[in-house]
Write an enzyme that holds these catalytic residues in place. Structure first.
Site, PDB file in Angstrom:
ATOM      1  N   GLU A 108      -5.628  -8.685   1.078  1.00  0.00           N
ATOM      2  CA  GLU A 108      -6.311  -8.306   2.312  1.00  0.00           C
ATOM      3  C   GLU A 108      -7.778  -8.032   2.016  1.00  0.00           C
ATOM      4  O   GLU A 108      -8.104  -7.412   0.996  1.00  0.00           O
ATOM      5  CB  GLU A 108      -5.744  -7.001   2.937  1.00  0.00           C
ATOM      6  CG  GLU A 108      -4.372  -7.124   3.526  1.00  0.00           C
ATOM      7  CD  GLU A 108      -3.871  -5.833   4.155  1.00  0.00           C
ATOM      8  OE1 GLU A 108      -4.703  -4.976   4.563  1.00  0.00           O
ATOM      9  OE2 GLU A 108      -2.644  -5.680   4.234  1.00  0.00           O
ATOM     10  N   GLU A 121       0.790  -1.246   0.000  1.00  0.00           N
ATOM     11  CA  GLU A 121       0.000   0.000   0.000  1.00  0.00           C
ATOM     12  C   GLU A 121       0.814   1.285   0.000  1.00  0.00           C
ATOM     13  O   GLU A 121       0.950   1.959   1.023  1.00  0.00           O
ATOM     14  CB  GLU A 121      -0.954   0.008   1.204  1.00  0.00           C
ATOM     15  CG  GLU A 121      -1.932  -1.125   1.194  1.00  0.00           C
ATOM     16  CD  GLU A 121      -3.016  -0.983   2.265  1.00  0.00           C
ATOM     17  OE1 GLU A 121      -2.923  -0.070   3.099  1.00  0.00           O
ATOM     18  OE2 GLU A 121      -3.954  -1.784   2.238  1.00  0.00           O
TER      19      GLU A 121
END
Ligand code: GBH
Length: 452
Positions: free
Chosen positions: A358, A170
């Site tokens: 995720e 991320e």
């Protein structure tokens, strides 16, 4: 007629859970580990909920065997963990710390004994503090080079046990929240020009690391990244809104996933940033956009898009205050994100191997008098996202595995231990783990290879 097979996944589909080093390990000063920017940041007053830190977290550093048993109890076949850079290079560069490598070798051997395949993320935000001090962290290309050296080294050391590597987790979280908003470590608020250069250094670091990993690992190694990219989700599934959502997905991810996939910064991004646009060479762009074997997508909250007649041709649909969210105020519920999250990269960039690295949510979990944790909202959340994942898989989009975030409650960054994302409840006083209702749900999903 009832059809219990309707939501079945392909036989080759694999299920697992994800964690990240700083969020679960603890053992912050053990085994020769150096400090990371998250140690420094979380110890600074006013940065995290209640001043909480990852010093102890889930004590996974000592309890990894027990935690791998939890994975095994679920029937998980894959596990996504991150490697702590400051355990391997306490000073960021220089002499590797054998005790740090040994810890991960023990974890990986335990996983192998349980027949669980590891997927390793090399950077989940715990930058060695030494690199922040020496180079201002990601503000410098030197940190990008240091990352490649670390990535090549550790991937080489783990290569006989690990086939799949993700470079970064991320970009937008650790750069934009850390260097623009000041909410995450290192807590800076840079101006746009500095910010864009920092973003560029981070994607460059990814590209350099891809080269280094490939140069140091055995053949058959797969390399990718894990990004919670902005998933343009058409507000209505009609041709015009779908088209707008494709455009939006490319534009809204311009500094990160788009340049990695396309090898160019979008003209719109460069123009819009003007004098603050990043400085780069054509060689940088080639490195950044090296073809990848895997794409990991972290899927949480939706970004709804509609067609628009203005120059951009799309608009983000604002959410009304009544929009439902989970315990984290930002975690708006948008199950279709898991469908579009897979479909967009496959269609826009021809990505061939996607993992959901995720997906999960926070709930206001409590232990009931009977000792159970009835997280009905998490079960609802997961079931609805999984139905959308099933839709993507059954339409033939190349999604091959799914990791729940997270195996167990852990240090939720600026939110400390206040927000719980686990499917196992952690009693932080005793470090006892309790399977929540969602763990029982997920176990049944895995057992039947189907949404249940
Ligand atoms: C992931 O980020 C992380 O990879 C993981 O470590 C984390 O535990 C998990 O999600 C759950 O949060 O406070 O309003 O500024 C998900 C993307 C980016 C979502 C940062 C929350 C902060 C919003 N996250 N964002 S705000």
């Amino acid at each position: 007629m009832a059809n219990p097979e309707f939501y079945r996944f392909p036989d080759s589909f694999r299920w697992g859970c994800a964690t990240a080093a700083y969020q679960v390990e603890g053992g912050a000063r053990e085994g020769g580990r150096g400090p990371s920017i998250w140690d420094t940041f979380s110890h600074k007053p006013g940065t995290t909920y209640n001043g909480e830190t990852g010093d102890v977290a889930d004590d996974h550093y000592h309890r990894y065997r027990e935690d791998i048993q939890l994975l095994s109890d679920l029937g998980a076949k894959i596990y996504r963990l991150s490697i702590s850079w400051p355990r391997i290079f306490p000073e960021g560069t220089g002499k590797p710390n054998q005790a740090g490598v040994d810890f991960y070798l023990r974890v990986l051997d335990e996983l192998r004994a349980k027949n669980i395949e590891p997927f390793c993320t090399l950077f989940h935000w715990d930058l060695p503090q030494a690199l922040q001090d020496r180079y201002k962290g990601w503000q410098s290309r030197e940190t990008a080079k240091a990352f490649a050296d670390y990535a090549g080294y550790i991937a080489g050391r783990l290569s006989n046990r690990v086939r799949n590597f993700f470079t970064m987790n991320e970009f937008s979280s650790f750069i934009d929240l850390g260097y623009r908003d000041g909410k995450f470590a290192p807590g800076l608020k840079l101006d746009p020009a500095e910010l864009n250069q920092t973003r560029h250094n981070a994607v460059l670091a990814h590209g350099l690391a891809v080269q280094a990993i490939r140069a140091n690992t055995r053949s058959g190694t797969k390399v990718g990244l894990a990004e919670n990219y902005i998933i343009g989700t058409p507000i209505i599934e009609s041709e015009e809104h779908i088209k707008a959502s494709v455009l939006a997905t490319r534009v809204l991810n311009a500094p990160y996933l788009t340049v990695i996939m396309e090898g160019q910064y979008l003209e719109q991004y460069l123009q819009q940033q003007g004098a603050a646009a990043p400085k780069f060479t054509p060689e940088d762009l080639k490195i950044i956009s090296a073809p990848l074997d895997l794409l990991g997508i972290n899927v949480y909250n939706p970004t709804y898009i509609r067609a628009d007649s203005g120059p951009a041709q799309f608009a983000v649909v604002p959410l009304p205050s009544s929009y439902p969210h989970m315990a984290s105020p930002w975690l708006n519920i948008g199950p279709e994100g898991l469908y579009w999250g897979v479909r967009h990269p496959a269609e826009i960039w021809n990505v061939k191997d996607i993992y959901v690295t995720e997906n999960g949510c926070s709930s206001a979990d409590t232990v009931a008098p009977d000792g159970n944790v009835y997280d009905a909202d998490r079960v609802m959340f997961l079931r609805n996202y999984l139905i959308n994942l099933h839709r993507a898989a059954s339409e033939g989009f190349p999604v091959h595995g799914y990791f729940v975030w997270s195996l167990m409650d852990n240090f939720e960054w600026a939110d400390g231990y206040n927000l719980r994302f686990g499917i196992y409840y952690v009693d932080y006083k005793t470090q006892r783990r309790i399977p929540k209702m969602s763990a029982h749900f997920y176990k049944e999903v895995i057992r039947r290879n189907s949404v249940v």
